[in-house]
Design a protein around this motif. Structure first.
Motif, PDB file in Angstrom:
ATOM      1  N   GLU A   9       0.818  -1.209   0.000  1.00  0.00           N
ATOM      2  CA  GLU A   9       0.000   0.000   0.000  1.00  0.00           C
ATOM      3  C   GLU A   9       0.856   1.265   0.000  1.00  0.00           C
ATOM      4  O   GLU A   9       0.365   2.340  -0.359  1.00  0.00           O
ATOM      5  N   THR A  10       2.131   1.134   0.410  1.00  0.00           N
ATOM      6  CA  THR A  10       2.963   2.310   0.660  1.00  0.00           C
ATOM      7  C   THR A  10       3.014   3.266  -0.527  1.00  0.00           C
ATOM      8  O   THR A  10       2.870   4.477  -0.358  1.00  0.00           O
ATOM      9  N   ILE A  64       0.005   5.334  -0.805  1.00  0.00           N
ATOM     10  CA  ILE A  64      -0.041   6.365   0.231  1.00  0.00           C
ATOM     11  C   ILE A  64       0.867   7.530  -0.152  1.00  0.00           C
ATOM     12  O   ILE A  64       0.529   8.686   0.089  1.00  0.00           O
ATOM     13  N   TYR A  65       2.018   7.221  -0.771  1.00  0.00           N
ATOM     14  CA  TYR A  65       2.887   8.316  -1.227  1.00  0.00           C
ATOM     15  C   TYR A  65       2.138   9.202  -2.221  1.00  0.00           C
ATOM     16  O   TYR A  65       2.214  10.430  -2.153  1.00  0.00           O
ATOM     17  N   LEU A 105      -1.069   9.636  -2.370  1.00  0.00           N
ATOM     18  CA  LEU A 105      -2.059  10.401  -1.605  1.00  0.00           C
ATOM     19  C   LEU A 105      -1.409  11.587  -0.905  1.00  0.00           C
ATOM     20  O   LEU A 105      -1.980  12.691  -0.888  1.00  0.00           O
ATOM     21  N   ILE A 106      -0.201  11.376  -0.346  1.00  0.00           N
ATOM     22  CA  ILE A 106       0.483  12.465   0.357  1.00  0.00           C
ATOM     23  C   ILE A 106       0.817  13.591  -0.625  1.00  0.00           C
ATOM     24  O   ILE A 106       0.627  14.777  -0.316  1.00  0.00           O
ATOM     25  N   LEU A 125      -2.320  15.457  -1.319  1.00  0.00           N
ATOM     26  CA  LEU A 125      -2.719  16.284  -0.171  1.00  0.00           C
ATOM     27  C   LEU A 125      -1.842  17.525  -0.074  1.00  0.00           C
ATOM     28  O   LEU A 125      -2.333  18.626   0.202  1.00  0.00           O
TER      29      LEU A 125
END
Lengths: 84, 232
Positions: A62-63, A66-67, A69-70, A73
């Protein structure tokens, strides 16, 4: 239209593009879950161990998502390109 | 912090020290866990009552998990892992009670993962000796040294951002959903946002309960795996 509007518009597009990174974890986690189901089918008595290992692998897969997504954001809420 | 979904500033101390929502909710969780620990360990009966049974199951399962993941010889890490699991678990679930989860702030998660980072390297030096520790960076080939260093530094960052991204993603979706339901009920001509009742419960169960507990478990498991891998 001045410069900051262009930056904002491009940042929104960039945030959308960054979330394409979600494809990778989707494939990876699906693969992990499929293999986990296979393993449980073959060896139902080892279910606890298999599920735990599968969750760990899925979390690592998943990492990258998530990167993405960051990055999205940051572009939306803490944009480094906008003048302060 | 400027608008958006960041934590609100509760109070600003003299000297520019900001007490944000993250800090106050962390205090609340600390208080809760301390009170729980006090009452759980106050007196132990030979024949356990209901509360003591629950506490015993909790402690035993944490010790069992540590033993299974890290091995019999590293059982001393179980209290830290239990604390980590309980703190992150309660912090993630606190979104259910209308609080802002402290783990939705990168400061909390990065702090926790830096603790893991230092534990990994301290225990690696302690159990392997400084010579073998340094030699580990030159494997499998000496010219891979920069890659190994970057790999070690990437671990705490990926650990922190995994927890942060999961929780803050759920938080943003919940805030957007509440806003949308509120404006829908306003445009339907209802004064009170009646649609906000009931509908978000399903997503609360997924994002706060399921994903939150899963992420706390995964953070703890990865900490255990990193430490036991560094020590062997």
């Amino acid at each position: 239209m001045d410069g900051t509007d262009l930056i904002k518009a491009c940042s929104a597009i960039g945030a959308g593009l960054a979330m394409i990174a979600g494809i990778g974890p989707g494939i990876g986690q699906g693969y992990a879950a499929g293999k986990g189901a296979e393993g449980v089918g073959r060896q139902p008595e080892a279910q606890g161990d298999i599920v735990r290992t599968m969750l760990l692998g899925a979390a690592v897969a998943e990492t990258t998502g998530i990167y993405g997504l960051i990055v999205a954001l940051i572009l939306l809420f803490a944009n480094p390109f906008l003048p302060r | 912090m400027n608008g958006g979904f960041g934590p609100y500033k509760v109070i600003e101390l003299p000297g520019g020290i900001v007490i944000s929502q993250t800090v106050t909710v962390t205090w609340l969780i600390m208080l809760l866990l301390t009170v729980f620990a006090y009452f759980a360990s106050k007196k132990f009966n030979k024949v356990p009552d209901k509360f003591q049974n629950v506490v015993e199951i909790l402690v035993e399962s944490i010790y069992g998990l540590t033993k299974q993941t890290m091995g019999e010889d590293k059982i001393n890490f179980a209290p830290y892992m239990g604390t980590l699991l309980l703190f992150i678990g309660v912090a993630n679930v606190s979104g259910l009670f209308g609080l802002r989860p402290p783990t939705a702030d990168v400061n909390t998660t990065l702090g926790l993962s830096i603790m893991t980072f230092f534990m990994v390297h301290y225990n690696s030096i302690k159990s392997n000796g400084i010579k073998n520790y340094m030699k580990g960076y030159l494997e499998p080939m000496p010219f891979l040294l920069p890659l190994n260093i970057i790999g070690e530094l990437a671990n705490p960052i990926s650990l922190a951002f995994r927890l942060f991204g999961n929780i803050v993603g759920g938080l943003i979706i919940m805030v957007l959903l509440y806003g949308a339901l509120g404006s829908i009920s306003t445009s339907l001509g209802i004064g009170i946002p009646i649609l906000q009742a009931g509908i978000p419960a399903v997503l609360h169960i997924y994002f706060d309960l399921f994903a939150g507990l899963l992420q706390s478990f995964i953070f703890t498991m990865l900490t255990m795996v990193f430490i036991s891998m560094a020590m062997d």
